[in-house]
Motif scaffolding. Structure first.
Motif, PDB file in Angstrom:
ATOM      1  N   SER A  22       0.844  -1.202   0.000  1.00 23.97           N
ATOM      2  CA  SER A  22       0.000   0.000   0.000  1.00 23.97           C
ATOM      3  C   SER A  22       0.881   1.254   0.000  1.00 23.97           C
ATOM      4  CB  SER A  22      -0.895  -0.002   1.235  1.00 23.97           C
ATOM      5  OG  SER A  22      -0.079   0.142   2.375  1.00 23.97           O
ATOM      6  N   PHE A  23       0.253   2.389  -0.309  1.00 22.34           N
ATOM      7  CA  PHE A  23       0.990   3.658  -0.353  1.00 22.34           C
ATOM      8  C   PHE A  23       1.593   3.956   1.026  1.00 22.34           C
ATOM      9  CE2 PHE A  23       0.999   8.290   0.304  1.00 22.34           C
ATOM     10  CZ  PHE A  23       1.913   8.645  -0.675  1.00 22.34           C
ATOM     11  N   ALA A  24       0.770   3.741   2.066  1.00 25.21           N
ATOM     12  CA  ALA A  24       1.236   4.044   3.426  1.00 25.21           C
ATOM     13  C   ALA A  24       2.455   3.177   3.781  1.00 25.21           C
ATOM     14  CB  ALA A  24       0.103   3.793   4.424  1.00 25.21           C
ATOM     15  N   GLU A  25       2.402   1.899   3.385  1.00 27.19           N
ATOM     16  CA  GLU A  25       3.505   0.990   3.691  1.00 27.19           C
ATOM     17  C   GLU A  25       4.777   1.410   2.964  1.00 27.19           C
ATOM     18  OE1 GLU A  25       2.382  -3.106   3.005  1.00 27.19           O
ATOM     19  OE2 GLU A  25       4.425  -3.779   3.421  1.00 27.19           O
ATOM     20  N   ARG A  26       4.608   1.733   1.686  1.00 23.28           N
ATOM     21  CA  ARG A  26       5.782   2.121   0.899  1.00 23.28           C
ATOM     22  C   ARG A  26       6.408   3.392   1.455  1.00 23.28           C
ATOM     23  NH1 ARG A  26       3.805   3.081  -4.492  1.00 23.28           N
ATOM     24  NH2 ARG A  26       1.774   2.323  -3.869  1.00 23.28           N
ATOM     25  N   THR A  27       5.549   4.380   1.785  1.00 26.97           N
ATOM     26  CA  THR A  27       6.063   5.651   2.302  1.00 26.97           C
ATOM     27  C   THR A  27       6.739   5.434   3.651  1.00 26.97           C
ATOM     28  OG1 THR A  27       4.094   6.586   1.311  1.00 26.97           O
ATOM     29  CG2 THR A  27       5.388   8.067   2.672  1.00 26.97           C
ATOM     30  N   GLY A  28       6.085   4.626   4.499  1.00 24.31           N
ATOM     31  CA  GLY A  28       6.635   4.357   5.829  1.00 24.31           C
ATOM     32  C   GLY A  28       8.040   3.772   5.745  1.00 24.31           C
ATOM     33  N   TRP A  29       8.173   2.748   4.883  1.00 26.05           N
ATOM     34  CA  TRP A  29       9.485   2.094   4.784  1.00 26.05           C
ATOM     35  C   TRP A  29      10.541   2.998   4.150  1.00 26.05           C
ATOM     36  CZ3 TRP A  29      10.662  -1.461   7.876  1.00 26.05           C
ATOM     37  CH2 TRP A  29       9.753  -2.417   8.272  1.00 26.05           C
TER      38      TRP A  29
ATOM     39  N   PHE B 159       2.781   5.314  16.883  1.00 30.33           N
ATOM     40  CA  PHE B 159       2.554   5.056  15.453  1.00 30.33           C
ATOM     41  C   PHE B 159       2.397   3.576  15.138  1.00 30.33           C
ATOM     42  CE2 PHE B 159       3.905   9.420  15.179  1.00 30.33           C
ATOM     43  CZ  PHE B 159       3.037   9.923  14.231  1.00 30.33           C
TER      44      PHE B 159
END
Ligand code: SF4
Length: 459
Positions: free
Chosen positions: A395-402, A430
């Motif tokens: 997901s976008f959130a996962e990619r951005t987080g990592w 978080f």
């Protein structure tokens, strides 16, 4: 989040909290762990045997097309019919066609994970054909209207008291029966079912290419009866089950027995080379072998994942997996659970829908350690994760987080930013899903870097 993933999280959270379940599983796996070392004693050098088995499976899978054609030619010569099924639907339709031709209303079935994979029993029921499981564990599961819990021991999560209660509710027996008495009850009922059945369905542990035969391994004799008693025998088997030669059984049979149940050899080992031949008195009049693909060629085409086709379904990796031992087989919602299930299911079905299983691992490597044919299971789980990210499934959130995490971790200055208190606050606020099952993360007052500098300065 996909429905399959949220369902997995819900089921596994529930089971992880279930102490009664854990106790039963640990008890049964404890018994397995006690006998496997005894079985292993039959081999002078177990590592060499595992390596040899892996090489043989490599040979079989690397030349899968010609091995299967060799098998087909030889068994067809003796009168069996080979059917190639690309999908589960095709396999089911072919079985139904045979059932209609034979005017079959009732059939007996021995334990087979492939028939679970194609949901054969439900399908037959929809077409008013009764399919009776004849393996005791499978029979128990069928009575309880539950799928198998484990690829080798289908009712592993049930205690003897649970089974006695189930028999009492479903069959009207005394609730205090012992395991021996329960077995006799099942035996008596199942013998009748054999007499009624027009067709017997079995799986196969191995497809033997040079002999044009299938090999079936079991402890109860029910598979042998299913092969031989009804007039028609149908074998449903995944194409990856092939081994090159009859002589390879000298290695695979004891290996499977030891890693599956800790035995030196399983009680009944049967080789079927075709239907009854002219002049023979026993055996079925007709035999069909359904060779099932159903996603296996996707795995074959994948250079890394291909190794998972070497699996001989001994179940050892399930018994060794700390995740499986906590959440149990049903949480996976697939017939193949545990580490091997988590590796192959995303390829057999859909990576995006099932990738979550590849994350259901601590990557401790215990599965690889115990695998009978030395499949690098934990590395394949990592491979699946990489593949799902490459396919853009994250997901976008996962990619951005990592991305942010990576940037921060690669820079000493950002790592040193903020006090330990602030870091603890940020992480604990978080990582909400982590915190559902864990306590707070407390960063130490001083980082390693600070302590180093205090001791040695900036060198
Ligand atoms: S992956 Fe290895 S340990 Fe697991 S079931 Fe297959 S052969 Fe057995």
């Amino acid at each position: 989040m996909k429905e399959t993933a949220s369902d997995f999280i819900a089921k596994s959270s529930e089971k992880a909290d279930d102490r009664d379940h854990r106790q039963k599983i640990n008890f049964n796996i404890g018994r397995y762990n006690a006998v496997v070392p005894v079985g292993k004693k039959q081999f002078d050098n177990i590592d060499f045997v595992r390596e040899k088995a892996k090489n043989l499976k490599w040979k079989a899978i690397a030349s899968l097309d010609s091995q299967l054609e060799e098998f087909e030619a030889a068994i067809t010569n003796r009168g069996a019919k080979v059917i190639w099924a690309e999908t589960a639907e095709q396999a089911r339709e072919e079985i139904l066609k045979i059932c209609h031709e034979k005017n079959c209303h009732s059939l007996v079935k021995s334990k087979s994970m492939v028939t679970e994979e194609i949901k054969l029993n439900d399908f037959l029921k929809e077409h008013n054909i009764t399919s009776v499981e004849t393996d005791l564990g499978e029979y128990i599961q069928q009575l309880d209207d539950e799928p198998p819990y484990h690829i080798v021991t289908p009712a592993m999560h049930k205690s003897k008291e649970d089974v006695a209660k189930l028999f009492s509710e479903k069959l009207g027996t005394e609730p205090t029966l012992t395991p021996e008495q329960l077995t006799l009850v099942a035996r008596q009922i199942l013998r009748e079912k054999y007499l009624e059945a027009e067709i017997g369905i079995t799986g196969a542990n191995f497809i033997i290419a040079d002999a044009g035969a299938i090999a079936v391994t079991e402890n109860e004799g029910n598979a042998r009866l299913s092969c031989a008693w009804p007039k028609t025998h149908i074998v449903v088997v995944g194409i990856e089950k092939v081994i090159p030669s009859l002589t390879d059984l000298a290695l695979f049979w004891p290996l499977l027995a030891t890693y599956g149940t800790g035995q030196t050899i399983t009680v009944y080992n049967t080789i079927v080379t075709g239907p009854k031949q002219p002049g023979e008195t026993d055996g079925p009049e007709e035999m069909y072998v359904i060779l099932l693909d159903n996603g296996r060629t996707n795995i074959l085409a994948n250079e890394k994942a291909r190794e998972s086709l070497y699996c001989i379904r001994c179940g050892a990796c399930l018994n060794a997996c700390p995740v499986y031992k906590n959440i149990g087989g049903h949480a996976y919602s697939t017939p193949y659970s545990g580490p091997i299930g988590s590796v192959i299911t995303p390829h057999l079905k859909d990576m995006n829908e099932w990738k979550h299983l590849s994350y259901a691992s601590s990557l401790c490597g215990n599965c690889t350690e115990v695998c009978a044919v030395k499949i690098n299971l934990h590395e394949l789980l990592l491979e699946n994760r990489r593949e799902s990210v490459d396919e853009g499934d994250a997901s976008f959130a996962e990619r951005t987080g990592w991305k942010m995490w990576k940037r921060a971790m690669l820079n000493r200055r950002t790592m040193n930013m903020g006090s330990s208190k602030m870091k603890s606050w940020v992480v604990n606020n978080f990582l909400k899903s982590w915190k559902k099952h864990h306590g707070n993360i407390e960063f130490p007052k001083k980082s390693f870097n600070q302590m180093w500098r205090e001791k040695y300065g900036n060198r």
